[in-house]
Design a protein around this motif. Structure first.
Motif, PDB file in Angstrom:
ATOM      1  N   ALA A   1       0.898  -0.896   0.383  1.00  0.00           N
ATOM      2  CA  ALA A   1      -0.153  -0.071  -0.026  1.00  0.00           C
ATOM      3  C   ALA A   1       0.798   1.409  -0.430  1.00  0.00           C
ATOM      4  CB  ALA A   1      -0.889   0.236   1.218  1.00  0.00           C
ATOM      5  N   SER A   2       2.137   0.943   0.822  1.00  0.00           N
ATOM      6  CA  SER A   2       2.715   2.530   0.884  1.00  0.00           C
ATOM      7  C   SER A   2       3.585   2.636  -0.260  1.00  0.00           C
ATOM      8  CB  SER A   2       3.712   2.045   2.164  1.00  0.00           C
ATOM      9  OG  SER A   2       4.523   1.069   2.012  1.00  0.00           O
ATOM     10  N   GLY A   3       4.020   1.379  -1.402  1.00  0.00           N
ATOM     11  CA  GLY A   3       4.950   1.794  -2.220  1.00  0.00           C
ATOM     12  C   GLY A   3       5.909   1.231  -1.773  1.00  0.00           C
ATOM     13  N   GLY A   4       6.131   0.763  -0.478  1.00  0.00           N
ATOM     14  CA  GLY A   4       7.928   0.513   0.173  1.00  0.00           C
ATOM     15  C   GLY A   4       8.327  -0.933  -0.685  1.00  0.00           C
ATOM     16  N   ASP A   5       7.578  -1.236  -1.614  1.00  0.00           N
ATOM     17  CA  ASP A   5       8.098  -2.859  -2.071  1.00  0.00           C
ATOM     18  C   ASP A   5       8.157  -2.741  -3.439  1.00  0.00           C
ATOM     19  OD1 ASP A   5       5.160  -2.137  -3.286  1.00  0.00           O
ATOM     20  OD2 ASP A   5       5.005  -4.696  -3.451  1.00  0.00           O
ATOM     21  N   ARG A   6       8.889  -1.808  -3.423  1.00  0.00           N
ATOM     22  CA  ARG A   6       8.940  -1.653  -5.841  1.00  0.00           C
ATOM     23  C   ARG A   6      10.096  -2.571  -5.456  1.00  0.00           C
ATOM     24  NH1 ARG A   6      11.251   4.114  -8.204  1.00  0.00           N
ATOM     25  NH2 ARG A   6      11.468   3.099 -10.334  1.00  0.00           N
ATOM     26  N   PHE A   7      10.898  -2.301  -5.045  1.00  0.00           N
ATOM     27  CA  PHE A   7      12.666  -3.009  -5.151  1.00  0.00           C
ATOM     28  C   PHE A   7      12.507  -3.863  -4.084  1.00  0.00           C
ATOM     29  CE2 PHE A   7      13.329   1.414  -5.591  1.00  0.00           C
ATOM     30  CZ  PHE A   7      13.557   1.820  -7.146  1.00  0.00           C
ATOM     31  N   ASP A   8      11.642  -4.924  -3.299  1.00  0.00           N
ATOM     32  CA  ASP A   8      11.707  -5.853  -2.735  1.00  0.00           C
ATOM     33  C   ASP A   8      11.814  -7.379  -3.053  1.00  0.00           C
ATOM     34  OD1 ASP A   8      11.396  -4.449  -0.782  1.00  0.00           O
ATOM     35  OD2 ASP A   8       9.159  -5.719  -0.283  1.00  0.00           O
ATOM     36  N   GLU A   9      13.056  -8.347  -3.078  1.00  0.00           N
ATOM     37  CA  GLU A   9      13.599  -9.444  -3.782  1.00  0.00           C
ATOM     38  C   GLU A   9      12.423 -10.845  -3.283  1.00  0.00           C
ATOM     39  OE1 GLU A   9      16.991  -7.489  -6.039  1.00  0.00           O
ATOM     40  OE2 GLU A   9      17.037  -8.409  -4.037  1.00  0.00           O
ATOM     41  N   VAL A  10      12.535 -11.506  -3.527  1.00  0.00           N
ATOM     42  CA  VAL A  10      12.221 -13.534  -3.206  1.00  0.00           C
ATOM     43  C   VAL A  10      13.547 -14.306  -4.309  1.00  0.00           C
ATOM     44  CG1 VAL A  10      10.807 -14.986  -2.737  1.00  0.00           C
ATOM     45  CG2 VAL A  10      10.087 -12.778  -3.121  1.00  0.00           C
ATOM     46  N   TRP A  11      14.301 -14.784  -2.998  1.00  0.00           N
ATOM     47  CA  TRP A  11      16.086 -15.088  -2.996  1.00  0.00           C
ATOM     48  C   TRP A  11      14.926 -16.701  -2.565  1.00  0.00           C
ATOM     49  CZ3 TRP A  11      20.798 -12.369  -1.418  1.00  0.00           C
ATOM     50  CH2 TRP A  11      20.206 -11.331  -1.171  1.00  0.00           C
ATOM     51  N   ASP A  12      15.033 -17.457  -3.727  1.00  0.00           N
ATOM     52  CA  ASP A  12      14.462 -18.855  -3.638  1.00  0.00           C
ATOM     53  C   ASP A  12      13.430 -19.419  -1.669  1.00  0.00           C
ATOM     54  OD1 ASP A  12      16.724 -20.011  -5.001  1.00  0.00           O
ATOM     55  OD2 ASP A  12      18.005 -19.857  -3.290  1.00  0.00           O
ATOM     56  N   GLY A  13      12.377 -17.911  -1.884  1.00  0.00           N
ATOM     57  CA  GLY A  13      10.671 -19.086  -1.685  1.00  0.00           C
ATOM     58  C   GLY A  13      10.884 -17.510  -0.199  1.00  0.00           C
ATOM     59  N   VAL A  14      12.240 -17.053  -0.085  1.00  0.00           N
ATOM     60  CA  VAL A  14      12.508 -15.859   1.050  1.00  0.00           C
ATOM     61  C   VAL A  14      11.709 -14.745   0.997  1.00  0.00           C
ATOM     62  CG1 VAL A  14      13.896 -15.656   3.153  1.00  0.00           C
ATOM     63  CG2 VAL A  14      13.907 -17.580   2.616  1.00  0.00           C
ATOM     64  N   TYR A  15      11.300 -14.124   1.116  1.00  0.00           N
ATOM     65  CA  TYR A  15      10.958 -12.521   1.424  1.00  0.00           C
ATOM     66  C   TYR A  15      11.665 -11.344   1.057  1.00  0.00           C
ATOM     67  CZ  TYR A  15       8.038  -8.697  -0.313  1.00  0.00           C
ATOM     68  OH  TYR A  15       7.653  -7.480  -0.977  1.00  0.00           O
ATOM     69  N   VAL A  16      12.320 -10.982   0.915  1.00  0.00           N
ATOM     70  CA  VAL A  16      13.959  -9.880   1.714  1.00  0.00           C
ATOM     71  C   VAL A  16      13.254  -8.115   1.132  1.00  0.00           C
ATOM     72  CG1 VAL A  16      15.907  -9.171   0.951  1.00  0.00           C
ATOM     73  CG2 VAL A  16      14.876 -11.837   0.609  1.00  0.00           C
ATOM     74  N   MET A  17      12.906  -7.761   2.142  1.00  0.00           N
ATOM     75  CA  MET A  17      12.257  -6.243   2.366  1.00  0.00           C
ATOM     76  C   MET A  17      13.751  -5.200   2.252  1.00  0.00           C
ATOM     77  SD  MET A  17      10.019  -5.893   4.936  1.00  0.00           S
ATOM     78  CE  MET A  17       7.814  -7.493   4.774  1.00  0.00           C
ATOM     79  N   SER A  18      14.166  -4.610   0.777  1.00  0.00           N
ATOM     80  CA  SER A  18      15.525  -4.283   0.595  1.00  0.00           C
ATOM     81  C   SER A  18      15.910  -2.650   1.330  1.00  0.00           C
ATOM     82  CB  SER A  18      15.812  -4.154  -0.359  1.00  0.00           C
ATOM     83  OG  SER A  18      15.717  -5.328  -1.453  1.00  0.00           O
ATOM     84  N   PRO A  19      16.182  -2.063   1.880  1.00  0.00           N
ATOM     85  CA  PRO A  19      16.310  -0.818   2.516  1.00  0.00           C
ATOM     86  C   PRO A  19      16.000   0.151   1.287  1.00  0.00           C
ATOM     87  CG  PRO A  19      18.314  -1.921   2.911  1.00  0.00           C
ATOM     88  CD  PRO A  19      17.338  -2.272   1.540  1.00  0.00           C
ATOM     89  N   LEU A  20      14.848   1.288   2.169  1.00  0.00           N
ATOM     90  CA  LEU A  20      14.311   2.236   0.958  1.00  0.00           C
ATOM     91  C   LEU A  20      15.295   3.253   0.020  1.00  0.00           C
ATOM     92  CD1 LEU A  20      12.324   3.583  -0.644  1.00  0.00           C
ATOM     93  CD2 LEU A  20      11.944   4.367   1.568  1.00  0.00           C
ATOM     94  N   ALA A  21      15.586   3.214  -0.837  1.00  0.00           N
ATOM     95  CA  ALA A  21      16.757   3.713  -1.264  1.00  0.00           C
ATOM     96  C   ALA A  21      17.028   5.539  -0.903  1.00  0.00           C
ATOM     97  CB  ALA A  21      16.252   3.510  -2.923  1.00  0.00           C
TER      98      ALA A  21
END
Length: 204
Positions: free
Chosen positions: A20-40
């Protein structure tokens, strides 16, 4: 500090809020594990945006390839959202081995850029990029400042050069017609980009 969330309710709420906040724009999934990247931060985004623009010019605005400031890259034919990365900049040249699936690319870019931020795992992505046949990766460090160019050789991305303030070696790409070096400047070092064809240059 890394956080492991095992409560499915908390996980769903957290992901909903992030989307909802758009913070997931650069999030990734590494072999099934959701990785939340620091906000650029602004500097991170400015570097990625300006490099994308320079690459667009160098590749004649799509005539020689496509440039993306952030794109999904996976190694999976099916269920791609179970394993993907989002390089800050990605170049897919004409004739690339990667396949455009509209929502993502199956296979790696020919050239990628990772702008490192505190707490991210830019170098931990190199194994993935090698596995999807990314030919070169430029890593930009900002604390301390430095550039590192990695090139695919024997199935691995090997470091072929480093440029730092006071040691401003030019890192010439074999994939895109550009060379990169880090020059001393204030209030921070400047990334100098030189076009191999004609000598045109830019400072970021």
């Amino acid at each position: 500090m890394a956080t492991l969330v095992l409560d499915s309710y908390v996980e769903e709420r957290l992901l909903e809020q992030r989307r909802a906040s758009g913070g997931d724009r650069f999030d990734e999934v590494w072999d099934g594990v959701y990785v939340m990247s620091p906000l650029a931060n602004n500097e991170h985004q400015l570097i990625a945006t300006q490099l994308s623009g320079i690459l667009q010019i160098a590749l004649n605005f799509g005539e020689r390839g496509l440039v993306f400031a952030g794109v999904n890259v996976t190694d999976r034919q099916e269920d791609w959202k179970q394993n993907y990365r989002c390089p800050d900049v990605a170049v897919f040249l004409n004739g690339t081995s990667a396949v455009n699936r509209e929502s993502h690319w199956f296979g790696g870019p020919d050239f990628a850029v990772e702008v490192a931020s505190k707490g991210d795992r830019a170098r931990e992505k190199l194994g993935f990029y090698a596995a999807v046949s990314t030919r070169e990766v430029l890593v930009i460090d900002r604390d301390p400042w430095g550039l590192e160019l990695y090139r695919l050789a024997g199935g691995r991305l090997e470091r072929v050069g480093t440029s730092r303030p006071g040691e401003p070696a030019a890192l010439a790409s074999e994939v895109v017609p550009l060379a990169f070096r880090l020059g001393e400047a204030e209030p921070r070092p400047v990334i100098e980009v030189v076009r191999a064809e004609g000598g045109e240059s830019w400072r970021i």
